[in-house]
Design an enzyme around this catalytic site. Structure first.
Site: not given
Length: 368
Positions: A186, A249, A253
């Site tokens: 991140e 993401h 995910h």
């Protein structure tokens, strides 16, 4: 090194992020200095936090009436059942809205505790003490809370800002190296989407960051939080600009969910693979120059990071991955929305693609 303070100002809340060492031994004073007043508090504690830190926290909260909820933090337990347990305990102990819920753990703990705080009597004071690098640079900033369901990750939740975030760098020493890598994902994402100067700093100092060396780690946490702070302040509820934080993401995910959130691939590792997929997809569409693409991929190919989706998936998994991508929160049509980068440091663009286009891309990556 003195603690660093960063102020986040959103429409719903103004709160400080405190970054430094040995902060948990001085919580009462930090609360007093920042005008955070309460009589009772419930500590939602990740069960994996070393006992010596729990004792330090308990000693520093002696002036308060303290209750504890020990939480087995993992993606499978990030659910409504555990939120209900927290709510039941708050009700049993007759907490009021002027009392406080304190999350002490990683992002999963913070998401669950923050969601419970947002629900209890329509809003209980919430303090976040993130204890992983990932949570210190990402989930503790911006007020997103949420839980998972069988349909996907973070599909139920709320926006609920904390009263304060206290990031004690000393606690990071207790982390397995894999968790440090998870947080670094991140950090570098924030640099890639919004700060080329910070990205260059990380390129030179990646090993110092991964070794948690002072003052490099403190600066990295601060710069990472600053990127997210500026974005969240402009778009608290993810209506527009905040979507750029989802770079990588949509893939990530889906990768996590397709592995049933197993320990084989943690969130940060999935984000690294997701960012690589996003860069590769951008490059295949000629949305990013080869020079910028090569620099980013070289950085993300560090020997400590997961290298390829081929190590986790076979072609037979593509339909499942696509299914999870289709359910992503950003989508509002039959297509899949991706956040893509034209160059390091931004801008990030949002584009829609058909499931067939992404299937073709994934198939090519899994065959070659």
């Amino acid at each position: 090194m003195k603690p660093i303070k960063l102020i986040v100002k959103t429409n719903s809340e103004k709160y400080p992020i405190i970054i430094g060492r040995n902060l948990i031994s001085n919580l009462s004073q930090i609360f007093k200095t920042n005008s955070i007043n309460f009589k009772k508090c419930l500590l939602v504690l990740d069960k994996n936090i070393p006992n010596k830190y729990v004792k330090q926290i308990s000693r520093s909260l002696k002036r308060y009436e303290v209750y504890k909820f020990i939480y087995n933090a993992n993606e499978k337990n990030k659910n409504q059942k555990n939120v209900n347990k927290i709510l039941d305990l708050l009700l049993q102990k007759n907490f009021s809205r002027d009392d406080c819920l304190i999350s002490i753990g990683g992002g999963i703990t913070g998401d669950v505790a923050g969601f419970a705080a947002s629900l209890f009597k329509r809003g209980l004071k919430f303090v976040n003490i993130p204890t992983t690098l990932l949570s210190q640079v990402d989930s503790s900033v911006g007020g997103k809370t949420g839980i998972n369901t069988s349909e996907g990750k973070n599909l139920i939740g709320s926006f609920y800002q904390p009263k304060i975030v206290i990031s004690d760098v000393e606690i990071l020493k207790s982390l397995p190296f894999r968790e440090v890598v998870c947080g670094y994902a991140e950090i570098v994402k924030h640099a890639l989407i919004a700060n080329k100067k910070f990205y260059n700093f990380l390129n030179k100092n990646i090993n110092e960051v991964l070794k948690l060396r002072t003052p490099t780690i403190e600066r990295s946490i601060y710069e990472s939080c600053k990127v997210k702070k500026l974005i969240v302040e402009k778009d608290e509820k993810e209506k527009n600009l905040r979507k750029i934080l989802n770079f990588g993401h949509t893939f990530a995910h889906a990768y996590e969910a397709s592995l049933n959130f197993s320990k084989k691939l943690n969130h940060g590792e999935a984000v690294i693979l997701g960012m690589k997929s996003a860069f590769e997809f951008s490059h295949s569409r000629k949305l990013i120059t080869s020079k910028e693409f090569s620099s980013a991929i070289k950085h993300l190919n560090n020997s400590h990071f997961p290298i390829s989706i081929k190590n986790y998936f076979t072609i037979s998994k593509i339909n499942q991955i696509i299914s999870f991508m289709m359910r992503d929160k950003k989508n509002n049509s039959k297509n899949i929305k991706l956040m893509l980068i034209k160059k390091i440091g931004g801008p990030v663009i949002e584009k829609e693609f058909s499931d067939l286009a992404i299937k073709f891309f994934l198939k090519k990556r899994l065959i070659n």
